[in-house]
Write an enzyme that holds these catalytic residues in place. Structure first.
Site, PDB file in Angstrom:
ATOM      1  N   ALA A  46       0.954  -1.288   0.403  1.00  0.00           N
ATOM      2  CA  ALA A  46       0.206   0.342  -0.301  1.00  0.00           C
ATOM      3  C   ALA A  46       1.201   1.446  -0.116  1.00  0.00           C
ATOM      4  O   ALA A  46       2.164   1.219   0.363  1.00  0.00           O
ATOM      5  CB  ALA A  46      -0.506   0.186   1.417  1.00  0.00           C
TER       6      ALA A  46
ATOM      7  N   GLU B  90      -0.345  -9.492  -0.475  1.00  0.00           N
ATOM      8  CA  GLU B  90      -1.488  -9.795   0.082  1.00  0.00           C
ATOM      9  C   GLU B  90      -1.785  -9.568  -1.590  1.00  0.00           C
ATOM     10  O   GLU B  90      -3.498 -11.262  -1.768  1.00  0.00           O
ATOM     11  CB  GLU B  90      -2.589  -8.945   0.862  1.00  0.00           C
ATOM     12  CG  GLU B  90      -1.428  -8.419   2.458  1.00  0.00           C
ATOM     13  CD  GLU B  90      -2.414  -7.786   3.204  1.00  0.00           C
ATOM     14  OE1 GLU B  90      -2.047  -6.940   2.922  1.00  0.00           O
ATOM     15  OE2 GLU B  90      -2.962  -8.480   3.844  1.00  0.00           O
TER      16      GLU B  90
ATOM     17  N   GLY C  11       0.566  -4.979   0.988  1.00  0.00           N
ATOM     18  CA  GLY C  11      -0.555  -5.546   0.563  1.00  0.00           C
ATOM     19  C   GLY C  11      -0.697  -5.954  -0.997  1.00  0.00           C
ATOM     20  O   GLY C  11      -1.323  -6.755  -1.753  1.00  0.00           O
TER      21      GLY C  11
ATOM     22  N   GLU D 233       3.984  -5.010   7.636  1.00  0.00           N
ATOM     23  CA  GLU D 233       3.240  -4.288   8.083  1.00  0.00           C
ATOM     24  C   GLU D 233       3.697  -4.070   9.661  1.00  0.00           C
ATOM     25  O   GLU D 233       3.221  -2.649  10.081  1.00  0.00           O
ATOM     26  CB  GLU D 233       1.991  -4.177   7.848  1.00  0.00           C
ATOM     27  CG  GLU D 233       1.503  -4.402   6.586  1.00  0.00           C
ATOM     28  CD  GLU D 233       1.410  -5.046   5.489  1.00  0.00           C
ATOM     29  OE1 GLU D 233       1.993  -6.894   6.288  1.00  0.00           O
ATOM     30  OE2 GLU D 233       0.541  -5.885   5.177  1.00  0.00           O
TER      31      GLU D 233
HETATM   32  N1  CO8 Z   1       4.555   3.725  -0.435  1.00  0.00           N
HETATM   33  C1  CO8 Z   1       4.906   4.586  -1.073  1.00  0.00           C
HETATM   34  N2  CO8 Z   1       6.259   4.361  -1.867  1.00  0.00           N
HETATM   35  C2  CO8 Z   1       7.408   3.408  -1.764  1.00  0.00           C
HETATM   36  C3  CO8 Z   1       6.309   2.201  -1.175  1.00  0.00           C
HETATM   37  C4  CO8 Z   1       5.390   2.213  -0.663  1.00  0.00           C
HETATM   38  N3  CO8 Z   1       5.549   0.859   0.174  1.00  0.00           N
HETATM   39  N4  CO8 Z   1       7.592   1.363  -1.113  1.00  0.00           N
HETATM   40  C5  CO8 Z   1       8.976   2.579  -1.771  1.00  0.00           C
HETATM   41  N5  CO8 Z   1       8.306   3.114  -1.887  1.00  0.00           N
HETATM   42  C6  CO8 Z   1       8.833   4.374  -2.642  1.00  0.00           C
HETATM   43  C7  CO8 Z   1      10.681   4.813  -1.661  1.00  0.00           C
HETATM   44  O1  CO8 Z   1       9.879   6.128  -0.508  1.00  0.00           O
HETATM   45  C8  CO8 Z   1      10.920   5.729  -2.681  1.00  0.00           C
HETATM   46  O2  CO8 Z   1      10.951   6.165  -2.752  1.00  0.00           O
HETATM   47  P1  CO8 Z   1      11.697   8.066  -3.258  1.00  0.00           P
HETATM   48  O3  CO8 Z   1      12.341   7.533  -3.965  1.00  0.00           O
HETATM   49  O4  CO8 Z   1      10.634   8.848  -3.495  1.00  0.00           O
HETATM   50  O5  CO8 Z   1      11.809   7.961  -1.693  1.00  0.00           O
HETATM   51  C9  CO8 Z   1      11.037   4.650  -3.585  1.00  0.00           C
HETATM   52  O6  CO8 Z   1       9.670   3.551  -3.964  1.00  0.00           O
HETATM   53  C10 CO8 Z   1      12.333   3.494  -3.351  1.00  0.00           C
HETATM   54  O7  CO8 Z   1      12.159   2.306  -2.154  1.00  0.00           O
HETATM   55  P2  CO8 Z   1      13.538   2.501  -1.732  1.00  0.00           P
HETATM   56  O8  CO8 Z   1      14.417   4.030  -1.382  1.00  0.00           O
HETATM   57  O9  CO8 Z   1      12.783   2.726  -0.085  1.00  0.00           O
HETATM   58  O10 CO8 Z   1      14.551   0.937  -2.343  1.00  0.00           O
HETATM   59  P3  CO8 Z   1      14.871   0.426  -1.817  1.00  0.00           P
HETATM   60  O11 CO8 Z   1      15.884  -0.324  -2.461  1.00  0.00           O
HETATM   61  O12 CO8 Z   1      16.335   1.251  -0.628  1.00  0.00           O
HETATM   62  O13 CO8 Z   1      13.749  -0.689  -0.680  1.00  0.00           O
HETATM   63  C11 CO8 Z   1      12.218  -1.438   0.029  1.00  0.00           C
HETATM   64  C12 CO8 Z   1      12.693  -1.222  -1.698  1.00  0.00           C
HETATM   65  C13 CO8 Z   1      12.505  -2.792   0.598  1.00  0.00           C
HETATM   66  C14 CO8 Z   1      10.722  -1.659  -0.532  1.00  0.00           C
HETATM   67  C15 CO8 Z   1      11.547  -0.559   0.939  1.00  0.00           C
HETATM   68  O14 CO8 Z   1      11.334   0.725  -0.246  1.00  0.00           O
HETATM   69  C16 CO8 Z   1      10.272  -0.582   1.551  1.00  0.00           C
HETATM   70  O15 CO8 Z   1      10.694  -1.180   2.631  1.00  0.00           O
HETATM   71  N6  CO8 Z   1       8.878  -0.056   1.481  1.00  0.00           N
HETATM   72  C17 CO8 Z   1       8.195  -0.776   1.992  1.00  0.00           C
HETATM   73  C18 CO8 Z   1       7.706  -1.957   1.944  1.00  0.00           C
HETATM   74  C19 CO8 Z   1       6.380  -2.084   3.485  1.00  0.00           C
HETATM   75  O16 CO8 Z   1       6.575  -2.547   4.130  1.00  0.00           O
HETATM   76  N7  CO8 Z   1       5.420  -2.076   2.318  1.00  0.00           N
HETATM   77  C20 CO8 Z   1       3.777  -2.725   3.550  1.00  0.00           C
HETATM   78  C21 CO8 Z   1       3.599  -1.073   3.515  1.00  0.00           C
HETATM   79  S1  CO8 Z   1       1.236  -0.652   4.284  1.00  0.00           S
HETATM   80  C22 CO8 Z   1       0.781  -1.644   3.290  1.00  0.00           C
HETATM   81  O17 CO8 Z   1       0.539  -2.751   2.215  1.00  0.00           O
HETATM   82  C23 CO8 Z   1      -1.028  -2.405   4.081  1.00  0.00           C
HETATM   83  C24 CO8 Z   1      -1.372  -3.511   2.981  1.00  0.00           C
HETATM   84  C25 CO8 Z   1      -2.375  -3.026   3.939  1.00  0.00           C
HETATM   85  C26 CO8 Z   1      -3.641  -1.638   3.408  1.00  0.00           C
HETATM   86  C27 CO8 Z   1      -5.072  -1.748   3.623  1.00  0.00           C
HETATM   87  C28 CO8 Z   1      -5.866  -0.139   3.275  1.00  0.00           C
HETATM   88  C29 CO8 Z   1      -4.582   1.094   3.990  1.00  0.00           C
END
Ligand code: CO8
Length: 247
Positions: free
Chosen positions: A59, A107, A104, A127
């Site tokens: 998400a 999921e 998500g 999460e």
């Molecule tokens: N949302 C928004 N932006 C994201 C997300 C995300 N989930 N994941 C990555 N990005 C963005 C980063 O902010 C970054 O943007 P910017 O270049 O502008 O800073 C860009 O993508 C690249 O990311 P990183 O610099 O972090 O890249 P890395 O290679 O260092 O890391 C990762 C990659 C490991 C994937 C890291 O980005 C990360 O941990 N992302 C988050 C993953 C996460 O926690 N996902 C779960 C989100 S919560 C969820 O999904 C809940 C589901 C249920 C929803 C229910 C309704 C609300």
């Protein structure tokens, strides 16, 4: 369709998640577009994959800071409905995963019937490390796929694993250097099988009790009343470690 691309052939639709934001985070519009593409093709086998560097990193966390508990509840409820819809699509749905399938995004893959990933893809439900919980049916589907003990270890610590480990755990069905091509081969096999038998088999294997999915959405709304949720999203955006206080 601004967030996905759809390719159609006689028996198959391929849905590519293609956000302008890196790593294909899912927002409600993307989810609705996926729903609409599948709804419009009830007789087709479906492959879902991601363009560019990821299937989907979950998400869109950047939208979380403004999200009220009632919005979170509705997002989770509607997201869950869409996941059920995918799981109950009459024909097989295959997730072809590369890069990241997190939160998500994972999921969504879990709602599909089969998952094929690269060996080095990163999968998981992180999460909890954001101060929240999976909100698109992840707790229930992980429990069903892995059993309580392994699912709890995995989800309660927000573990991220590679495709290879996911294969050993049974979270993905196959690993491949080219998951989309592999998925196309399986889709071709399905296309030659009797659709009525296939539909009954899918229904019998995928039918379930839904009450805990509703509870997951209720908790997902409540968690957005906490400071820990705000801290989790802020820490991600500010690229620092989160400090949770239990409030
Ligand atoms: N949302 C928004 N932006 C994201 C997300 C995300 N989930 N994941 C990555 N990005 C963005 C980063 O902010 C970054 O943007 P910017 O270049 O502008 O800073 C860009 O993508 C690249 O990311 P990183 O610099 O972090 O890249 P890395 O290679 O260092 O890391 C990762 C990659 C490991 C994937 C890291 O980005 C990360 O941990 N992302 C988050 C993953 C996460 O926690 N996902 C779960 C989100 S919560 C969820 O999904 C809940 C589901 C249920 C929803 C229910 C309704 C609300």
């Amino acid at each position: 369709m601004n967030n996905i691309e759809v390719e159609k052939s006689e028996k198959l639709i391929k849905i590519w998640i293609r956000r302008e934001i890196p790593l294909n985070p899912l927002n409600m519009d993307t989810m609705e577009e996926i729903y609409e593409a599948i709804r419009a093709n009830p007789e087709k086998i479906v492959i879902i994959a991601g363009r560019n560097k990821a299937f989907s990193a979950g998400a869109d966390i950047k939208g979380f800071l403004e999200m009220k508990p009632s919005d979170a509840f509705h997002f989770s409820t509607r997201g869950n409905d869409i996941m059920h819809f995918i799981a109950q699509h009459p024909m097989p749905v295959i997730a072809a995963i590369h890069g990241y399938a997190l939160g998500g995004g994972f999921e969504l893959a879990l709602a599909c019937d089969l998952r094929i990933s690269t060996k080095d893809a990163v999968l998981g439900l992180p999460e909890v490390t954001l101060g929240i919980l999976p909100g698109f049916g992840g707790t229930q589907r992980m429990k069903e796929l892995l059993g309580e003990s392994i699912a709890f270890d995995f989800v309660s610590r927000g573990r991220k694993i590679k495709g290879e480990e996911a294969l050993n755990l049974g979270l993905v069905n196959y690993t491949s250097d080219d998951p989309v091509k592999f998925a196309e081969q399986i889709a071709e096999e399905y296309a030659g099988l009797p659709p009525i038998a296939l539909k009954y088999i899918k229904r019998l294997i995928r039918k379930r009790n839904d009450r805990l999915f509703e509870e997951e959405a209720e908790y997902f709304g409540k968690i957005f009343e906490t400071s820990d949720q705000k801290e989790g999203a802020s820490a991600f955006i500010e690229k620092r470690k989160a400090h949770f206080t239990g409030r």
